[in-house]
Design a protein around this motif. Structure first.
Motif, PDB file in Angstrom:
ATOM      1  N   ARG A   3       0.917 -13.576 -36.399  1.00 53.66           N
ATOM      2  CA  ARG A   3       1.777 -13.056 -35.343  1.00 53.66           C
ATOM      3  C   ARG A   3       2.822 -14.071 -34.879  1.00 53.66           C
ATOM      4  N   PHE A   4       2.495 -15.356 -34.910  1.00 50.84           N
ATOM      5  CA  PHE A   4       3.388 -16.376 -34.363  1.00 50.84           C
ATOM      6  C   PHE A   4       4.178 -17.113 -35.440  1.00 50.84           C
ATOM      7  N   CYS A   5       4.192 -16.592 -36.627  1.00 49.50           N
ATOM      8  CA  CYS A   5       4.849 -17.240 -37.761  1.00 49.50           C
ATOM      9  C   CYS A   5       6.291 -16.751 -37.891  1.00 49.50           C
ATOM     10  N   PRO A   6       7.287 -17.645 -37.721  1.00 52.21           N
ATOM     11  CA  PRO A   6       8.680 -17.210 -37.840  1.00 52.21           C
ATOM     12  C   PRO A   6       9.040 -16.752 -39.254  1.00 52.21           C
ATOM     13  N   PHE A   7       8.367 -17.304 -40.252  1.00 53.81           N
ATOM     14  CA  PHE A   7       8.626 -16.892 -41.636  1.00 53.81           C
ATOM     15  C   PHE A   7       8.118 -15.472 -41.883  1.00 53.81           C
ATOM     16  N   CYS A   8       7.011 -15.123 -41.236  1.00 53.29           N
ATOM     17  CA  CYS A   8       6.491 -13.752 -41.328  1.00 53.29           C
ATOM     18  C   CYS A   8       7.477 -12.771 -40.702  1.00 53.29           C
ATOM     19  N   VAL A   9       8.040 -13.153 -39.568  1.00 54.29           N
ATOM     20  CA  VAL A   9       9.017 -12.311 -38.883  1.00 54.29           C
ATOM     21  C   VAL A   9      10.229 -12.092 -39.783  1.00 54.29           C
ATOM     22  N   ARG A  10      10.715 -13.151 -40.435  1.00 55.47           N
ATOM     23  CA  ARG A  10      11.871 -13.029 -41.334  1.00 55.47           C
ATOM     24  C   ARG A  10      11.562 -12.122 -42.511  1.00 55.47           C
ATOM     25  N   ALA A  11      10.379 -12.279 -43.105  1.00 58.08           N
ATOM     26  CA  ALA A  11      10.003 -11.449 -44.256  1.00 58.08           C
ATOM     27  C   ALA A  11       9.912  -9.981 -43.843  1.00 58.08           C
ATOM     28  N   LYS A  12       9.290  -9.716 -42.693  1.00 62.21           N
ATOM     29  CA  LYS A  12       9.189  -8.332 -42.211  1.00 62.21           C
ATOM     30  C   LYS A  12      10.560  -7.751 -41.920  1.00 62.21           C
ATOM     31  N   ALA A  13      11.460  -8.557 -41.358  1.00 61.22           N
ATOM     32  CA  ALA A  13      12.805  -8.076 -41.048  1.00 61.22           C
ATOM     33  C   ALA A  13      13.535  -7.655 -42.323  1.00 61.22           C
ATOM     34  N   LEU A  14      13.393  -8.431 -43.384  1.00 55.18           N
ATOM     35  CA  LEU A  14      14.027  -8.069 -44.650  1.00 55.18           C
ATOM     36  C   LEU A  14      13.433  -6.776 -45.194  1.00 55.18           C
ATOM     37  N   LEU A  15      12.116  -6.659 -45.180  1.00 50.62           N
ATOM     38  CA  LEU A  15      11.473  -5.449 -45.680  1.00 50.62           C
ATOM     39  C   LEU A  15      11.839  -4.236 -44.826  1.00 50.62           C
TER      40      LEU A  15
END
Length: 94
Positions: free
Chosen positions: A18-30
């Protein structure tokens, strides 16, 4: 286990935090590509983190799969996008 499935399209799976900025970026692209994905949050769940590590050989999140192919992390997903290969790979698993 926390899982989120969104929209319609090819199956993508990724382990996240939940607190991972890289996860947020990957989800945003998807999300931008309207890709269906299954998100598995490893927050507070050592068993899921161990599962992710066993499958990927990596300990960091996100760990992303396009269908059954392990892509790697956010940087790897973004590299596929920059090279124009992401849409091609998504089309083959859709």
């Amino acid at each position: 286990m926390s899982e989120v499935e969104t929209t319609n399209g090819p199956q993508v799976t990724f382990y996240s935090s939940r607190f991972c900025p890289f996860c947020v970026r990957a989800k945003a692209l998807l999300d931008h590509k309207a890709v269906t994905y299954r998100e598995i949050s490893v927050d507070g769940n050592p068993e899921l983190r161990q599962e992710m590590m066993a499958k990927s050989g990596q300990h960091t999140v996100p760990q992303i799969w396009l269908g059954t192919e392990h892509v790697g992390g956010c940087d790897d997903l973004m590299a596929l996008e920059r090279s124009g290969q992401l849409d091609e790979r998504l089309a083959t698993i859709g």
